[in-house]
Design a protein around this motif. Structure first.
Motif, PDB file in Angstrom:
ATOM      1  N   SER A 168       0.839  -1.209   0.000  1.00 16.67           N
ATOM      2  CA  SER A 168       0.000   0.000   0.000  1.00 16.67           C
ATOM      3  C   SER A 168       0.868   1.252   0.000  1.00 16.67           C
ATOM      4  O   SER A 168       0.573   2.232  -0.695  1.00 16.67           O
ATOM      5  N   ALA A 169       1.955   1.225   0.771  1.00 16.66           N
ATOM      6  CA  ALA A 169       2.863   2.369   0.799  1.00 16.66           C
ATOM      7  C   ALA A 169       3.520   2.565  -0.558  1.00 16.66           C
ATOM      8  O   ALA A 169       3.692   3.699  -1.032  1.00 16.66           O
ATOM      9  N   ARG A 170       3.884   1.471  -1.223  1.00 12.25           N
ATOM     10  CA  ARG A 170       4.486   1.565  -2.551  1.00 12.25           C
ATOM     11  C   ARG A 170       3.500   2.203  -3.536  1.00 12.25           C
ATOM     12  O   ARG A 170       3.885   3.047  -4.359  1.00 12.25           O
ATOM     13  N   ALA A 171       2.226   1.824  -3.460  1.00 15.48           N
ATOM     14  CA  ALA A 171       1.217   2.442  -4.325  1.00 15.48           C
ATOM     15  C   ALA A 171       1.086   3.931  -4.026  1.00 15.48           C
ATOM     16  O   ALA A 171       0.919   4.745  -4.948  1.00 15.48           O
ATOM     17  N   ALA A 172       1.169   4.310  -2.746  1.00 21.90           N
ATOM     18  CA  ALA A 172       1.089   5.725  -2.382  1.00 21.90           C
ATOM     19  C   ALA A 172       2.255   6.507  -2.974  1.00 21.90           C
ATOM     20  O   ALA A 172       2.084   7.635  -3.450  1.00 21.90           O
ATOM     21  N   VAL A 173       3.444   5.914  -2.973  1.00 25.43           N
ATOM     22  CA  VAL A 173       4.613   6.581  -3.562  1.00 25.43           C
ATOM     23  C   VAL A 173       4.391   6.811  -5.054  1.00 25.43           C
ATOM     24  O   VAL A 173       4.641   7.907  -5.568  1.00 25.43           O
ATOM     25  N   ASP A 174       3.897   5.797  -5.758  1.00 28.54           N
ATOM     26  CA  ASP A 174       3.662   5.957  -7.195  1.00 28.54           C
ATOM     27  C   ASP A 174       2.556   6.965  -7.484  1.00 28.54           C
ATOM     28  O   ASP A 174       2.626   7.711  -8.468  1.00 28.54           O
ATOM     29  N   VAL A 186      -1.401  -2.260  -5.576  1.00 29.72           N
ATOM     30  CA  VAL A 186      -2.742  -2.221  -4.981  1.00 29.72           C
ATOM     31  C   VAL A 186      -3.321  -3.627  -4.875  1.00 29.72           C
ATOM     32  O   VAL A 186      -3.855  -4.034  -3.828  1.00 29.72           O
ATOM     33  N   GLY A 187      -3.232  -4.391  -5.964  1.00 31.55           N
ATOM     34  CA  GLY A 187      -3.778  -5.741  -5.952  1.00 31.55           C
ATOM     35  C   GLY A 187      -3.102  -6.631  -4.931  1.00 31.55           C
ATOM     36  O   GLY A 187      -3.771  -7.409  -4.218  1.00 31.55           O
ATOM     37  N   THR A 188      -1.765  -6.515  -4.822  1.00 27.24           N
ATOM     38  CA  THR A 188      -1.043  -7.331  -3.846  1.00 27.24           C
ATOM     39  C   THR A 188      -1.402  -6.920  -2.427  1.00 27.24           C
ATOM     40  O   THR A 188      -1.606  -7.778  -1.554  1.00 27.24           O
ATOM     41  N   ALA A 189      -1.485  -5.618  -2.180  1.00 23.47           N
ATOM     42  CA  ALA A 189      -1.852  -5.138  -0.845  1.00 23.47           C
ATOM     43  C   ALA A 189      -3.211  -5.675  -0.421  1.00 23.47           C
ATOM     44  O   ALA A 189      -3.390  -6.133   0.713  1.00 23.47           O
ATOM     45  N   GLN A 190      -4.157  -5.631  -1.330  1.00 27.25           N
ATOM     46  CA  GLN A 190      -5.511  -6.079  -0.994  1.00 27.25           C
ATOM     47  C   GLN A 190      -5.566  -7.585  -0.762  1.00 27.25           C
ATOM     48  O   GLN A 190      -6.226  -8.053   0.172  1.00 27.25           O
ATOM     49  N   SER A 191      -4.856  -8.361  -1.572  1.00 32.67           N
ATOM     50  CA  SER A 191      -4.879  -9.818  -1.382  1.00 32.67           C
ATOM     51  C   SER A 191      -4.180 -10.211  -0.089  1.00 32.67           C
ATOM     52  O   SER A 191      -4.663 -11.088   0.646  1.00 32.67           O
ATOM     53  N   LEU A 199      -6.197  -3.945   8.192  1.00 31.04           N
ATOM     54  CA  LEU A 199      -7.336  -3.070   7.930  1.00 31.04           C
ATOM     55  C   LEU A 199      -6.880  -1.744   7.334  1.00 31.04           C
ATOM     56  O   LEU A 199      -7.482  -1.229   6.387  1.00 31.04           O
ATOM     57  N   TYR A 200      -5.793  -1.199   7.883  1.00 34.51           N
ATOM     58  CA  TYR A 200      -5.378   0.090   7.362  1.00 34.51           C
ATOM     59  C   TYR A 200      -4.729  -0.032   5.991  1.00 34.51           C
ATOM     60  O   TYR A 200      -4.892   0.849   5.145  1.00 34.51           O
ATOM     61  N   MET A 249      -5.981   2.116   2.911  1.00 32.50           N
ATOM     62  CA  MET A 249      -5.082   2.937   2.100  1.00 32.50           C
ATOM     63  C   MET A 249      -5.124   2.524   0.639  1.00 32.50           C
ATOM     64  O   MET A 249      -5.117   3.367  -0.260  1.00 32.50           O
ATOM     65  N   SER A 250      -5.195   1.211   0.384  1.00 27.49           N
ATOM     66  CA  SER A 250      -5.193   0.746  -1.008  1.00 27.49           C
ATOM     67  C   SER A 250      -6.414   1.263  -1.760  1.00 27.49           C
ATOM     68  O   SER A 250      -6.315   1.663  -2.927  1.00 27.49           O
TER      69      SER A 250
END
Length: 274
Positions: free
Chosen positions: A52-58, A100-105, A121-122, A126-127
């Protein structure tokens, strides 16, 4: 709990890698943030927060590259609702949605074992939140983005019900309150947010709580407050939020430029001094 953070000491290095990555993000050192997160996900592949943090960076990289984070853009409703798509970076887009997909799974796998696990949960919250922002601000799919905002808010409400001291979640609830309070009636009729009144004062209060007591998203809460204060014709409070952020993250060029523009417009010195 890792999400319940005390206000950071200015200049202090966060102890955990996710915090270190967010510190690099807030300084707009996107490669540095990715280096930290690549190392973290390599050693902790089951931790959804890393993805999720990686997605936020992108997301922030794209918003900065496309000049979406400038104050004039974020306070101009016509520009915000313009349907013209922006020239996305396909490589970054692919990595964003993969993260995003990896974070959610990973988060769902953890929650299937422990439905109240705070970090999972967080990470899920975030995702969905960054996906909604990407859809609205980059792909210009504003209406479709509301479904992601709704999912993010639902996760934040679940997190706060189980962990009331997860102050970062108030960024999501505060943003959702403001969003719901700003939507046209016909949109509100179709999109129902859980436990949301559409109250702008409550939105400000939630974000102020996150800006005081949050952890990873405490600085982001200040940025959102700066934007909301500008939209509500309170430039002095907006400048105060930007000044606080700039002092903590002096490498961030955008915030310092926005602060300089705002303070000069208000007849002050370049950093808000008379």
């Amino acid at each position: 709990m890792i999400l319940a953070g005390l206000p950071a000491v200015q200049g202090a290095e966060p102890a955990d890698p996710i915090g270190q990555a967010f510190a690099r993000l807030y300084n707009f050192d996107f490669p540095g943030a990715h280096t930290i997160l690549d190392r973290h996900t390599g050693s902790h592949p089951e931790d959804p927060m890393g993805y999720s943090a990686r997605a936020a960076v992108d997301l922030f990289y794209e918003l900065d590259r496309l000049s979406v984070l400038e104050g004039e853009f974020l306070t101009d409703d016509e520009r915000l609702t313009d349907k013209k798509r922006l020239p996305v970076d396909p490589r970054v887009r692919a990595r964003f949605f993969r993260s995003v997909g990896t974070a959610q799974s990973k988060a769902q796998a953890t929650l299937s074992r422990n439905p109240q696990q705070a970090e999972a949960l967080y990470a899920l919250c975030m995702s969905y939140g960054v996906t909604g922002d990407y859809a609205a601000l980059v792909e210009r799919r504003q209406i479709q983005s509301l479904s992601f905002n709704k999912q993010s808010n639902s996760c934040a409400q679940r997190l706060l019900a189980a962990h009331p001291d997860a102050y970062d979640a108030y960024v999501t609830t505060g943003f959702t309150e403001y969003l719901a309070g700003s939507l046209p009636f016909f949109v509100k009729w179709f999109v129902k947010f859980d436990n949301v009144q559409g109250s702008k004062p409550k939105a400000i209060a939630d974000l102020q709580l996150a800006a005081r007591s949050g952890n990873y998203l405490r600085p982001f809460a200040k940025i959102l407050l700066a934007i909301l204060y500008l939209r509500e014709k309170n430039p002095d409070e907006s400048a105060r939020m930007l000044q606080s952020f700039a002092q903590e993250y002096p490498e961030n060029p955008l915030v310092r430029r926005e602060l300089a523009k705002l303070t000069l417009k208000n007849g002050q010195g370049p950093l808000g001094q008379k």
